[in-house]
Write a protein that holds these residues in place. Structure first.
Motif, PDB file in Angstrom:
ATOM      1  N   LYS A   6      -2.171   4.728  -2.584  1.00 59.16           N
ATOM      2  CA  LYS A   6      -1.696   3.615  -3.417  1.00 59.16           C
ATOM      3  C   LYS A   6      -0.491   2.933  -2.768  1.00 59.16           C
ATOM      4  CE  LYS A   6      -3.509   5.236  -7.740  1.00 59.16           C
ATOM      5  NZ  LYS A   6      -3.337   5.389  -9.155  1.00 59.16           N
ATOM      6  N   LYS A   7       0.415   3.731  -2.228  1.00 57.56           N
ATOM      7  CA  LYS A   7       1.601   3.158  -1.585  1.00 57.56           C
ATOM      8  C   LYS A   7       1.231   2.397  -0.319  1.00 57.56           C
ATOM      9  CE  LYS A   7       5.082   6.307  -3.367  1.00 57.56           C
ATOM     10  NZ  LYS A   7       6.099   7.307  -3.035  1.00 57.56           N
ATOM     11  N   VAL A   8       0.343   2.966   0.478  1.00 60.59           N
ATOM     12  CA  VAL A   8      -0.099   2.294   1.701  1.00 60.59           C
ATOM     13  C   VAL A   8      -0.798   0.978   1.329  1.00 60.59           C
ATOM     14  CG1 VAL A   8      -1.690   2.421   3.665  1.00 60.59           C
ATOM     15  CG2 VAL A   8      -0.247   4.375   3.109  1.00 60.59           C
ATOM     16  N   GLY A   9      -1.662   1.020   0.351  1.00 61.62           N
ATOM     17  CA  GLY A   9      -2.374  -0.183  -0.085  1.00 61.62           C
ATOM     18  C   GLY A   9      -1.436  -1.270  -0.563  1.00 61.62           C
ATOM     19  N   ARG A  10      -0.443  -0.888  -1.360  1.00 58.34           N
ATOM     20  CA  ARG A  10       0.524  -1.878  -1.854  1.00 58.34           C
ATOM     21  C   ARG A  10       1.331  -2.471  -0.711  1.00 58.34           C
ATOM     22  NH1 ARG A  10       3.727   1.130  -6.142  1.00 58.34           N
ATOM     23  NH2 ARG A  10       1.996   2.555  -6.357  1.00 58.34           N
ATOM     24  N   ARG A  11       1.663  -1.636   0.270  1.00 59.77           N
ATOM     25  CA  ARG A  11       2.443  -2.125   1.415  1.00 59.77           C
ATOM     26  C   ARG A  11       1.620  -3.103   2.251  1.00 59.77           C
ATOM     27  NH1 ARG A  11       6.753  -4.109   3.177  1.00 59.77           N
ATOM     28  NH2 ARG A  11       7.393  -3.478   5.249  1.00 59.77           N
ATOM     29  N   ILE A  12       0.355  -2.789   2.473  1.00 58.58           N
ATOM     30  CA  ILE A  12      -0.522  -3.702   3.211  1.00 58.58           C
ATOM     31  C   ILE A  12      -0.615  -5.036   2.479  1.00 58.58           C
ATOM     32  CG2 ILE A  12      -2.925  -4.132   3.903  1.00 58.58           C
ATOM     33  CD1 ILE A  12      -3.079  -1.034   4.453  1.00 58.58           C
ATOM     34  N   LYS A  13      -0.826  -4.972   1.174  1.00 61.45           N
ATOM     35  CA  LYS A  13      -0.934  -6.202   0.375  1.00 61.45           C
ATOM     36  C   LYS A  13       0.354  -7.013   0.449  1.00 61.45           C
ATOM     37  CE  LYS A  13      -2.011  -7.918  -4.211  1.00 61.45           C
ATOM     38  NZ  LYS A  13      -2.446  -7.579  -5.572  1.00 61.45           N
ATOM     39  N   GLN A  14       1.497  -6.344   0.338  1.00 57.24           N
ATOM     40  CA  GLN A  14       2.783  -7.035   0.389  1.00 57.24           C
ATOM     41  C   GLN A  14       2.967  -7.743   1.732  1.00 57.24           C
ATOM     42  OE1 GLN A  14       6.328  -4.626   0.884  1.00 57.24           O
ATOM     43  NE2 GLN A  14       7.306  -5.773  -0.787  1.00 57.24           N
ATOM     44  N   LEU A  15       2.671  -7.048   2.814  1.00 53.71           N
ATOM     45  CA  LEU A  15       2.815  -7.652   4.136  1.00 53.71           C
ATOM     46  C   LEU A  15       1.840  -8.806   4.323  1.00 53.71           C
ATOM     47  CD1 LEU A  15       3.245  -4.374   6.191  1.00 53.71           C
ATOM     48  CD2 LEU A  15       4.973  -6.174   5.933  1.00 53.71           C
ATOM     49  N   ARG A  16       0.600  -8.623   3.893  1.00 52.00           N
ATOM     50  CA  ARG A  16      -0.415  -9.672   4.018  1.00 52.00           C
ATOM     51  C   ARG A  16       0.017 -10.921   3.255  1.00 52.00           C
ATOM     52  NH1 ARG A  16      -3.907 -11.336   0.572  1.00 52.00           N
ATOM     53  NH2 ARG A  16      -3.938  -9.488  -0.750  1.00 52.00           N
ATOM     54  N   GLU A  17       0.465 -10.740   2.018  1.00 47.76           N
ATOM     55  CA  GLU A  17       0.879 -11.879   1.204  1.00 47.76           C
ATOM     56  C   GLU A  17       2.115 -12.567   1.766  1.00 47.76           C
ATOM     57  OE1 GLU A  17       1.172 -10.178  -2.730  1.00 47.76           O
ATOM     58  OE2 GLU A  17      -0.939 -10.664  -3.160  1.00 47.76           O
ATOM     59  N   SER A  18       3.010 -11.798   2.375  1.00 46.82           N
ATOM     60  CA  SER A  18       4.211 -12.407   2.954  1.00 46.82           C
ATOM     61  C   SER A  18       3.855 -13.337   4.112  1.00 46.82           C
ATOM     62  CB  SER A  18       5.203 -11.340   3.404  1.00 46.82           C
ATOM     63  OG  SER A  18       4.762 -10.700   4.575  1.00 46.82           O
ATOM     64  N   LEU A  19       2.718 -13.067   4.750  1.00 46.63           N
ATOM     65  CA  LEU A  19       2.239 -13.914   5.847  1.00 46.63           C
ATOM     66  C   LEU A  19       1.282 -14.999   5.373  1.00 46.63           C
ATOM     67  CD1 LEU A  19       1.631 -11.116   8.488  1.00 46.63           C
ATOM     68  CD2 LEU A  19       3.486 -12.798   8.475  1.00 46.63           C
ATOM     69  N   SER A  35     -14.639  -6.295  -0.112  1.00 47.51           N
ATOM     70  CA  SER A  35     -14.553  -5.276  -1.166  1.00 47.51           C
ATOM     71  C   SER A  35     -13.894  -3.995  -0.649  1.00 47.51           C
ATOM     72  CB  SER A  35     -15.933  -4.970  -1.742  1.00 47.51           C
ATOM     73  OG  SER A  35     -16.804  -4.489  -0.733  1.00 47.51           O
ATOM     74  N   ASN A  36     -14.091  -3.671   0.627  1.00 48.52           N
ATOM     75  CA  ASN A  36     -13.426  -2.498   1.198  1.00 48.52           C
ATOM     76  C   ASN A  36     -11.920  -2.708   1.294  1.00 48.52           C
ATOM     77  OD1 ASN A  36     -15.821  -1.107   1.458  1.00 48.52           O
ATOM     78  ND2 ASN A  36     -16.090  -1.625   3.610  1.00 48.52           N
ATOM     79  N   LEU A  37     -11.509  -3.915   1.672  1.00 48.15           N
ATOM     80  CA  LEU A  37     -10.077  -4.205   1.737  1.00 48.15           C
ATOM     81  C   LEU A  37      -9.481  -4.187   0.330  1.00 48.15           C
ATOM     82  CD1 LEU A  37      -7.603  -4.773   3.428  1.00 48.15           C
ATOM     83  CD2 LEU A  37      -8.191  -7.212   3.361  1.00 48.15           C
ATOM     84  N   THR A  38     -10.218  -4.661  -0.640  1.00 50.44           N
ATOM     85  CA  THR A  38      -9.761  -4.607  -2.032  1.00 50.44           C
ATOM     86  C   THR A  38      -9.519  -3.160  -2.442  1.00 50.44           C
ATOM     87  OG1 THR A  38     -10.930  -6.636  -2.638  1.00 50.44           O
ATOM     88  CG2 THR A  38     -10.379  -5.124  -4.430  1.00 50.44           C
ATOM     89  N   ARG A  39     -10.443  -2.287  -2.083  1.00 47.70           N
ATOM     90  CA  ARG A  39     -10.306  -0.863  -2.416  1.00 47.70           C
ATOM     91  C   ARG A  39      -9.091  -0.244  -1.718  1.00 47.70           C
ATOM     92  NH1 ARG A  39     -13.909   1.901  -4.906  1.00 47.70           N
ATOM     93  NH2 ARG A  39     -13.716   3.793  -3.648  1.00 47.70           N
ATOM     94  N   ILE A  40      -8.835  -0.656  -0.480  1.00 48.29           N
ATOM     95  CA  ILE A  40      -7.669  -0.150   0.250  1.00 48.29           C
ATOM     96  C   ILE A  40      -6.388  -0.635  -0.417  1.00 48.29           C
ATOM     97  CG2 ILE A  40      -6.380  -0.383   2.420  1.00 48.29           C
ATOM     98  CD1 ILE A  40      -9.169  -0.370   3.850  1.00 48.29           C
ATOM     99  N   GLU A  41      -6.298  -1.936  -0.680  1.00 47.88           N
ATOM    100  CA  GLU A  41      -5.082  -2.489  -1.273  1.00 47.88           C
ATOM    101  C   GLU A  41      -4.851  -1.980  -2.692  1.00 47.88           C
ATOM    102  OE1 GLU A  41      -4.904  -6.740  -0.909  1.00 47.88           O
ATOM    103  OE2 GLU A  41      -4.520  -6.629   1.246  1.00 47.88           O
ATOM    104  N   SER A  42      -5.906  -1.592  -3.368  1.00 44.14           N
ATOM    105  CA  SER A  42      -5.789  -1.050  -4.729  1.00 44.14           C
ATOM    106  C   SER A  42      -5.469   0.437  -4.730  1.00 44.14           C
ATOM    107  CB  SER A  42      -7.087  -1.284  -5.499  1.00 44.14           C
ATOM    108  OG  SER A  42      -7.355  -2.655  -5.604  1.00 44.14           O
ATOM    109  N   GLY A  43      -5.539   1.062  -3.573  1.00 39.00           N
ATOM    110  CA  GLY A  43      -5.224   2.472  -3.468  1.00 39.00           C
ATOM    111  C   GLY A  43      -6.377   3.408  -3.757  1.00 39.00           C
TER     112      GLY A  43
END
Length: 75
Positions: A6-19, A35-43
């Protein structure tokens, strides 16, 4: 899945959105289904090691940046 994914997913999402990269764009760059990236970002799914390396490279950060959880904003 576990707290780590969950933490890794949130961090990826945060970095992606910042860019200002859309989720489907990053998924395309990673050659994975959105859908796989959604699952990763959702943890719900931890990325494979090789995908973590690719994600870090595409987001322009060191791999260690993906696990710097003090950077994660609540939400």
């Amino acid at each position: 899945m576990g707290n780590l994914s969950k933490k890794v997913g949130r961090r990826i999402k945060q970095l992606r959105e910042s860019l200002k990269i859309k989720q489907f764009e990053l998924a395309e760059m990673l050659d994975m289904e959105p859908s796989n990236l959604t699952r990763i970002e959702s943890g719900y799914q931890m990325p494979k090691e090789e995908n973590l390396v690719k994600i870090a490279k595409l987001l322009g950060v060191e791999l260690s940046e993906l696990v710097r959880f003090e950077q994660i904003q609540a939400g």
